[in-house]
Scaffold this active site. Structure first.
Site, PDB file in Angstrom:
ATOM      1  N   GLU A 175      62.789  13.357  69.505  1.00  0.00           N
ATOM      2  CA  GLU A 175      62.667  14.746  68.820  1.00  0.00           C
ATOM      3  C   GLU A 175      61.592  15.560  69.143  1.00  0.00           C
ATOM      4  O   GLU A 175      60.498  15.798  68.620  1.00  0.00           O
ATOM      5  CB  GLU A 175      62.250  14.279  67.219  1.00  0.00           C
ATOM      6  N   GLU A 365      70.537   9.590  65.693  1.00  0.00           N
ATOM      7  CA  GLU A 365      70.077   9.309  64.144  1.00  0.00           C
ATOM      8  C   GLU A 365      70.890   9.930  63.370  1.00  0.00           C
ATOM      9  O   GLU A 365      71.229  11.144  63.402  1.00  0.00           O
ATOM     10  CB  GLU A 365      68.700   9.530  64.225  1.00  0.00           C
TER      11      GLU A 365
HETATM   12  C1  BGP Z   1      63.458  10.887  62.241  1.00  0.00           C
HETATM   13  C2  BGP Z   1      62.507   9.851  63.147  1.00  0.00           C
HETATM   14  C3  BGP Z   1      62.655   8.407  62.851  1.00  0.00           C
HETATM   15  C4  BGP Z   1      62.973   8.109  61.545  1.00  0.00           C
HETATM   16  C5  BGP Z   1      63.878   9.216  60.756  1.00  0.00           C
HETATM   17  C6  BGP Z   1      63.777   9.112  59.374  1.00  0.00           C
HETATM   18  O1  BGP Z   1      62.592  12.028  62.619  1.00  0.00           O
HETATM   19  O2  BGP Z   1      63.020  10.088  64.762  1.00  0.00           O
HETATM   20  O3  BGP Z   1      61.647   7.822  63.633  1.00  0.00           O
HETATM   21  O4  BGP Z   1      62.129   7.433  60.864  1.00  0.00           O
HETATM   22  O5  BGP Z   1      63.492  10.528  61.159  1.00  0.00           O
HETATM   23  O6  BGP Z   1      62.890   9.678  58.665  1.00  0.00           O
HETATM   24  P1  BGP Z   1      61.885   8.646  57.646  1.00  0.00           P
HETATM   25  O7  BGP Z   1      61.534   7.502  58.282  1.00  0.00           O
HETATM   26  O8  BGP Z   1      60.695   9.392  57.300  1.00  0.00           O
HETATM   27  O9  BGP Z   1      62.627   8.680  56.533  1.00  0.00           O
END
Ligand code: BGP
Length: 470
Positions: A175, A365
């Site tokens: 990201e 993701e």
């Molecule tokens: C993205 C990141 C991840 C992950 C995901 C979900 O932005 O790349 O590392 O954690 O989000 O976010 P969260 O864990 O805050 O729910």
């Protein structure tokens, strides 16, 4: 519902959110080890090193470091074709500036990748997923400093050489555009009140993009078969209304996202973004040599995360939501953490990226963070998660079959429950596999299959043909 042969179905995690063992095997401290626990209403604090008395959920994660064999066996049972994880930079170079790597750290990933390959699971490896050796923060100011390019290049080259026969798919920075939203997480930088914060962020982004391009060049020369991607947050963004000024706000919001893919896929900053830097009076250290490097280090594919969508407006102030900035959309529902649910937006996102770049895309993701409750039969019946994922996969199929998008694969986030990045809470769960652990780190850490585990198994078995569930 046709997905091509060899479509990479799998799941994704990141080292810092699951491995734990933060000081085991010669690992150095990383920025992620300095993040305290938070919640929806309480921001995580990025402390200066590890402070006694504070709770740091990433220190133990879900103990993937010791339990990876069990987890990978479960991924194999679901039929995973690939598994996205990251390498913790500070396991390989504990302070970041050593000349020689830590053999024990390298060996850990050898074992991990061998375990994947044993089941025919392709590792998809992110070089830097939200952690930087803390030694580099203390000694060099992290990504404020051009020297980081050299440290990153050494790290990337070391792991490319080591795993060149085990790993084919790579991503450089997770990201990468998040530097404009929550810069301390991807860069380890603590912004100061009295500095031009925007300038610091764009500068750090530039150094990361040069470092990424150098890594791409090195990777391709180490193994020409490597597929090395960039990775960005790419939610759908809509103009809040059809007023022309809102369309301009949308265009400007998109320009700031495209900056990253333009540089990493096409190899240069557009004239429009250069004008923006000029207009804002940003003094950026971008050299002629950097421009050459960017041109020669273009990526092979775009990896992106897609969770939610946002709105852009010329007049309404954005509160920011999900893992991105932008306003709320009155037509859509949101998760318990306020992340808008928008499957159709995924089709748009896929089209926007493919229309603009014509390179393969990889959704690395996607998913729904939710609170899971164990049913009377001892199982978690997570129909909300199945519903979310099903609707997103349907839109992927439309983008492929009706719009002609070239999509390589799909790795839903947190295939095994792990520590949330934004809040540090494990109760914000994404997994097909439940981990017995509460927000204070109590629990057996035992793994169990949720109902979505069996549903996803069926999806993979039928190569995305059968998404229905009872
Ligand atoms: C993205 C990141 C991840 C992950 C995901 C979900 O932005 O790349 O590392 O954690 O989000 O976010 P969260 O864990 O805050 O729910």
């Amino acid at each position: 519902m046709k997905f091509k042969e060899g479509f990479l179905w799998g799941g994704a995690v990141a080292a810092n959110q699951c491995e734990g063992a933060y000081n085991v095997g010669g690992k150095g401290l990383s920025t992620a080890d300095c993040l305290t626990a938070g919640s929806l209403h309480k921001k995580r604090v990025y402390t200066d090193g590890v402070v006694e008395g504070e709770y740091y959920p990433n220190h133990n994660g879900i103990d993937f470091y010791h339990r990876y064999k069990e987890d990978i066996a479960l991924f194999a049972e679901m039929g995973f074709k690939c598994f996205r994880t990251s390498i913790a930079w500070s396991r390989i170079f504990p302070n970041g500036d050593e000349l020689e790597p830590n053999e024990e750290g390298l060996q850990f990933y050898d074992n991990l990748f061998d375990e994947c390959l044993k089941y025919g699971i392709e590792p998809v490896v992110t070089l830097s997923h939200y952690e930087t050796p803390y030694g580099l923060v203390k000694k060099y100011g992290s990504w404020r400093n051009r020297k980081m390019i050299e440290f990153f290049e050494r790290y990337a080259t070391t792991v490319f050489e080591r795993y060149k026969n085990k790993v084919k798919y790579w991503l450089t920075f997770n990201e990468i555009n998040s530097v404009l939203i929550f810069p301390h997480i991807p860069t380890g930088i603590r912004l100061q009140e009295n500095e031009n914060q925007e300038e610091v962020c764009y500068q750090a982004a530039h150094y990361q993009m040069v470092a990424s391009a150098k890594a791409v060049m090195a990777g391709h020369s180490i193994n020409p078969n490597f597929k090395i991607g960039m990775m960005m947050i790419f939610p759908a963004t809509y103009a809040l209304t059809c007023q022309p000024q809102d369309q301009i706000a949308l265009m400007e919001a998109m320009d700031k996202q495209y900056l990253f893919s333009d540089v990493q896929v096409r190899g240069y900053y557009t004239s429009k973004i250069k004008k923006y830097f000029e207009r804002k009076g940003l003094q950026l250290d971008i050299t002629k040599e950097d421009e050459e490097v960017l041109k020669n280090g273009c990526v092979d594919y775009i990896g992106f995360s897609y969770y939610d969508s946002h709105t852009a407006s010329a007049t309404e102030k954005s509160e920011g939501s999900g893992n991105f900035f932008g306003g709320k959309n009155p037509y859509l529902q949101a998760s318990e953490w306020g992340w808008t649910i928008d499957a159709v937006g995924l089709r748009l996102a896929l089209n926007q990226l493919y229309d603009r770049y014509q390179v393969p895309l990889f959704i690395v993701e996607n998913g729904l963070g939710a609170i899971d409750t164990i049913g009377e039969d001892g199982m978690i019946h997570d129909h909300y998660r199945i519903d979310y994922l099903k609707k997103h996969i349907e839109q992927m199929a439309i983008a492929i079959n009706e719009d002609g998008v070239d999509l390589m694969g799909y790795t839903p986030w947190g295939c095994v429950d792990l520590i949330s990045m934004s809040t540090g809470e494990i109760k914000k769960r994404y997994g097909f596999i439940y981990v017995d652990c509460d927000i204070h780190g109590n629990g057996t850490l035992n793994r169990s299959r949720k109902e979505s585990f069996y549903w996803y198994q069926q999806v993979i078995q039928t190569n995305g043909e059968n998404l229905d569930w009872k």
